[in-house]
Scaffold this active site. Structure first.
Site, mmCIF file in Angstrom:
data_model
loop_
_atom_site.group_PDB
_atom_site.id
_atom_site.type_symbol
_atom_site.label_atom_id
_atom_site.label_comp_id
_atom_site.label_asym_id
_atom_site.label_seq_id
_atom_site.Cartn_x
_atom_site.Cartn_y
_atom_site.Cartn_z
ATOM 1 N N GLU A 1 0.825 -1.213 0.000
ATOM 2 C CA GLU A 1 0.000 0.000 0.000
ATOM 3 C C GLU A 1 0.856 1.258 0.000
ATOM 4 O O GLU A 1 1.767 1.415 0.815
ATOM 5 C CB GLU A 1 -0.903 0.057 1.231
ATOM 6 C CG GLU A 1 -1.669 1.388 1.263
ATOM 7 C CD GLU A 1 -2.458 1.652 2.538
ATOM 8 O OE1 GLU A 1 -2.490 0.788 3.428
ATOM 9 O OE2 GLU A 1 -3.050 2.746 2.619
ATOM 10 N N ASP B 1 9.138 5.670 15.211
ATOM 11 C CA ASP B 1 8.941 7.088 14.960
ATOM 12 C C ASP B 1 9.311 7.832 16.244
ATOM 13 O O ASP B 1 8.734 7.571 17.300
ATOM 14 C CB ASP B 1 7.458 7.329 14.607
ATOM 15 C CG ASP B 1 7.159 8.791 14.340
ATOM 16 O OD1 ASP B 1 8.100 9.608 14.345
ATOM 17 O OD2 ASP B 1 5.976 9.123 14.123
ATOM 18 N N ASP C 1 9.747 11.608 17.818
ATOM 19 C CA ASP C 1 9.322 12.952 17.495
ATOM 20 C C ASP C 1 9.767 13.914 18.592
ATOM 21 O O ASP C 1 9.474 13.696 19.769
ATOM 22 C CB ASP C 1 7.794 12.961 17.372
ATOM 23 C CG ASP C 1 7.287 14.235 16.762
ATOM 24 O OD1 ASP C 1 6.396 14.156 15.910
ATOM 25 O OD2 ASP C 1 7.766 15.325 17.141
#
Ligand SMILES: [Zn+2]
Lengths: 421, 390
Positions: free
Chosen positions: B62, B130, B132
């Site tokens: 995807e 991830d 951040d």
């Protein structure tokens, strides 16, 4: 498994079976229809008890004691062979009940069953395995008998790919080196439990297929009604079918939040209004409670959007979180979800309760429950205090809190098309 | 317009930032974006050139595009490098996200929705992380939110060092890609076959292995280290990376003890109130009487360590507290949810961040301390290479 209406006949081989089963294949035992149901209910009592214990944050030793008691009161029969049969039968009946994910049951409930069965297995593995000191002694004896140096049995370890002991990896209870986990002897139960869980998980998928393709139809006059009744009778209302917040405006929700949201949702909603943003855990907890799809949630209730949280699959599969699930969640930095009674510091909890109008004696009672890790009771006391009305069933689900509150407040619930149980 | 049930969300302010310009983006996608390399990477050898390869592999991956008006196209799939390149050049997405490899072509998932055994479900996905900077707002005083500078960026460097080492040495992974997220953080793609095949439970286990934060926003104590000794992974991270970084860089870089407000935050981590009060009094007194020699941050940190380690305060609880302070201020803070689920999307490397215009370039973990986020090429500079013709 054969099911007949006549008296149960014990199969010959059962007596020789080990006391703890991996339930690899359905037993060839004849079961009376009454037992089919009663055994399953008894087992559910055990699983429910484990689940309650875990959500209250009981310590491992307390849990061991609890599980052993639950097992004795609900499952033990006169003869050991009978107990073993009851164990196996009830397990397979509940598989039928919990394999179904598409209709009445949601994925969450299947996961609940998986987790509770695995927990049960783990505790039974502990208390039903032979005394370990004895094994150590015997092993040493064996070693000496063949002229080998005596080894410290504690030093024995297994080397396995880390994927196979995910649970031990997650709480750093193994040493990891180059993709292998080195598992100490005393952690081996986790290895077996992981196997158990994965076998059961696969088996549930197969059972589900069988159920939908043949059993349900074949047994429509006999087992199907029992299985279906079991799925609804014991676990309280199924909130996955609840309606959406419909056309309720943000302002109305604000009012509802003040009057009828439990503290966990009030807090999330407040933070959302303040910061226009919630992290994933908070969005899920609040969004599912509100029964608002995540896009709508983003669009109407939060102004900043992180598209990354793409979830495939039917969104309708998501069931609002129960208290148990919320209590056992692990909010991290920047998170606002979880159960305030469990996850807030005492100071913050006091402040939050004060804002809800809890004070004086009640405040002390609530804090007392919190200290004893009875978070749902603490929430129940809060409910009773601000509604000046008793809540005998206790609070088990944020959506139940809401409906009960609405009932008390006699607001026209129908306007909100919400959660008609 | 409704695509896949996702209503496009109108941007409240539709101004396009300075470093970012759709025309430049067209040039960038036309001339510089490494379409072929992305295809080669995401094919993992299933590209028709190797015997026994699975030709459907890349086509089951995807991709999702975020277009100019925040129109969000999910479940895009492509069967070749050319198809991928054409779609990107034609649609000129502001953001490209990469999802999992599904059991069937995601663009045709509805055809399979009718049931049967061929269910639409994720099969493979890189293990991703991830990190951040906005999650570090309580431990940095130079910037907040989306901003980063050279004083706080080293927090990311530390995260890369700790994670990269553990992913290789502990988990045995080799194919690890670190990427600048374009603004205020880093992404990590672990691409080993073994990593791609992890179940959600196993992903959660790996993520939890890295987790030391227990408290939420509503509880002062954020890191909880229990047990008589640290786990080998935490101990190694502490001695090899965190401790040095805290003392040599962060302490003075962020002036952790320079004001009452700042040091009170650190003292709040100490479980023993009388010890905390003792230090507090001492530092408050400092203002009037004798000014200590040297940098107050270093002096106070040494005093704190000395007090906690001194014989007066027995028990490992207080000594462990030094480690807890260092972990609280330096240990990587992961967005756990991103790593736990196979079907989580993550921005593709070499995208251009729509707010900063900076390119999401890879970071070499072996030289991550040399990486300067303020020096990353921005779209305006890149396209000023004057590559004409589109
Ligand atoms: Zn900064």
């Amino acid at each position: 498994m054969e099911i007949v209406r006549s008296q149960r006949k014990t199969s010959d081989s059962a007596a020789a079976a080990p006391t703890i089963s991996l339930y690899r294949s359905a037993p060839n035992i004849e079961v009376r229809l009454d037992d089919f149901e009663l055994f399953a209910i008894d087992r559910l009592r055990v699983l429910k008890g484990i689940s309650d214990g875990l959500s209250r944050g009981k310590k491992p030793e307390e849990m061991e004691k609890l599980v052993s008691e639950l097992w004795r009161t609900n499952m033990r029969l006169q003869e050991q062979s009978e107990t073993m049969e009851k164990d196996v039968i009830s397990h397979f009946v509940l598989r039928l009940v919990y394999c179904r994910t598409f209709f009445v049951f949601s994925e969450d409930q299947r996961k609940w069953f998986l987790s509770m069965e695995t927990a049960l297995f783990r505790y039974r593995f502990r208390f039903e395995s032979p005394d370990s000191q004895n094994v150590k002694d015997k092993l040493n004896q064996v070693a000496r008998s063949i002229g080998q140096p005596v080894v410290n049995a504690d030093a024995i370890f297994f080397k396995v790919p880390f994927e196979e002991v995910a649970e031990l990896v997650s709480n750093r209870r193994v040493f990891l080196f180059k993709g292998y986990a080195y598992v100490a002897m005393n952690q081996v139960v986790s290895l077996v439990a992981t196997q158990f869980r994965s076998l059961l998980s696969k088996a549930l998928v197969l059972t589900n297929r069988k159920w939908t393709s043949t059993i349900r139809e074949q047994e429509k006059d006999r087992l199907t009604p029992i299985v279906e009744a079991l799925s609804t009778s014991y676990l309280g209302p199924d909130y996955s079918q609840a309606k959406e917040f419909g056309e309720v405006s943000l302002k109305d929700i604000e009012q509802l939040a003040n009057s009828s949201f439990p503290l966990c949702m009030r807090h999330l909603f407040e933070k959302l209004r303040e910061e226009h943003h919630l992290k994933h855990g908070g969005r899920m907890q609040l969004g599912l409670f509100l029964k608002v799809g995540s896009e709508r949630f983003d669009k109407e209730y939060a102004y900043s959007i992180r598209h990354n949280y793409g979830k495939e699959g039917k969104r309708t599969d998501y069931t609002p979180y129960s208290c148990q699930k919320i209590i056992s969640s692990t909010p991290g930095v920047g998170d606002h979800h979880g159960c305030p009674y469990r996850h807030f510091s005492e100071e913050n909890l006091r402040a939050a309760l004060g804002k809800m109008g809890v004070g004086g004696r009640t405040m002390d009672d609530v804090m007392d429950k919190v200290r004893n890790r009875h978070y749902q009771l603490a929430c129940t006391l809060t409910f009773e205090s601000i509604h000046a009305s008793s809540c005998d069933a206790g609070i088990n689900h944020p959506n139940q809190y809401f409906t009960d509150s609405q009932k008390v407040l006699k607001t026209k619930v129908t306007i909100f098309k919400l959660l008609d149980i | 317009m409704l695509i896949d049930g996702h209503e496009p969300v109108q941007q409240q302010v539709s101004t396009i930032p300075k470093g970012f310009n759709p025309d430049h983006l067209k040039v960038y996608y036309g001339k510089l974006f490494p379409h072929a390399d992305i295809f080669k990477w995401m094919s993992y050898g299933n590209d028709g050139k190797h015997p026994g390869c699975d030709l459907s592999y890349f086509g089951r991956r995807e991709f999702s595009f975020t277009l100019e008006n925040d129109i969000y196209l999910r479940f895009q799939s492509f069967n070749s490098a050319t198809e991928l390149e054409h779609a990107i050049r034609e649609k000129c997405p502001f953001k490209i996200d990469i999802g999992p490899v599904y059991s069937v072509d995601p663009a045709k998932r509805h055809a399979y929705a009718q049931g049967g055994d061929n269910v639409f479900t994720p099969m493979e996905r890189e293990l991703i992380f991830d990190i951040d900077m906005s999650d570090y707002d309580d431990v940095r005083y130079c910037c907040s939110g989306a901003d980063v500078c050279l004083d706080c960026w080293p927090l990311m460097t530390v995260a890369i060092k700790v994670m990269d080492r553990a992913l290789r040495d502990d988990f045995g992974f080799d194919h690890i890609l670190w990427v600048y997220s374009g603004r205020r953080g880093v992404h990590c793609w672990v691409c080993d076959r073994r990593a791609r095949r992890l179940t959600n439970e196993q992903r959660a286990a790996v993520a939890d292995y890295f987790r030391v934060y227990k408290g939420s926003e509503n509880n002062a104590k954020k890191v909880s280290l229990t047990g008589p000794v640290l786990h080998p992974f935490l101990a190694r991270s502490y001695t090899d990376v965190l401790e040095v970084f805290f003392e040599k860089k962060l302490l003075c870089g962020q002036q952790l003890f320079s004001t009452q407000e700042k040091y009170e935050k650190i003292l709040a981590i100490i479980p023993d109130e009388s010890t905390a009060a003792e230090l507090h009094d001492r530092w408050q007194g400092n203002r009037r009487s004798s000014i200590p020699k040297g940098d107050p941050n270093i002096v106070r940190w040494e005093q704190l360590k000395h007090t906690l380690q001194s014989g007066k305060h027995k028990g490992q609880g207080l000594r462990r507290c030094i480690e807890e302070i260092v972990f609280s201020y330096t240990y990587p803070r992961l967005d756990m949810e991103v790593s736990k689920h196979m079907n989580h999307l993550l921005k593709a490397p070499f995208c251009v961040h729509p707010k900063t215009g900076r390119v999401c370039v890879p970071i070499d973990p072996d030289h991550c301390e040399d990486f300067d986020p303020t020096a990353v090429p921005a779209l305006s500079e890149v396209s000023s290479l004057k590559t004409v013709e589109t």
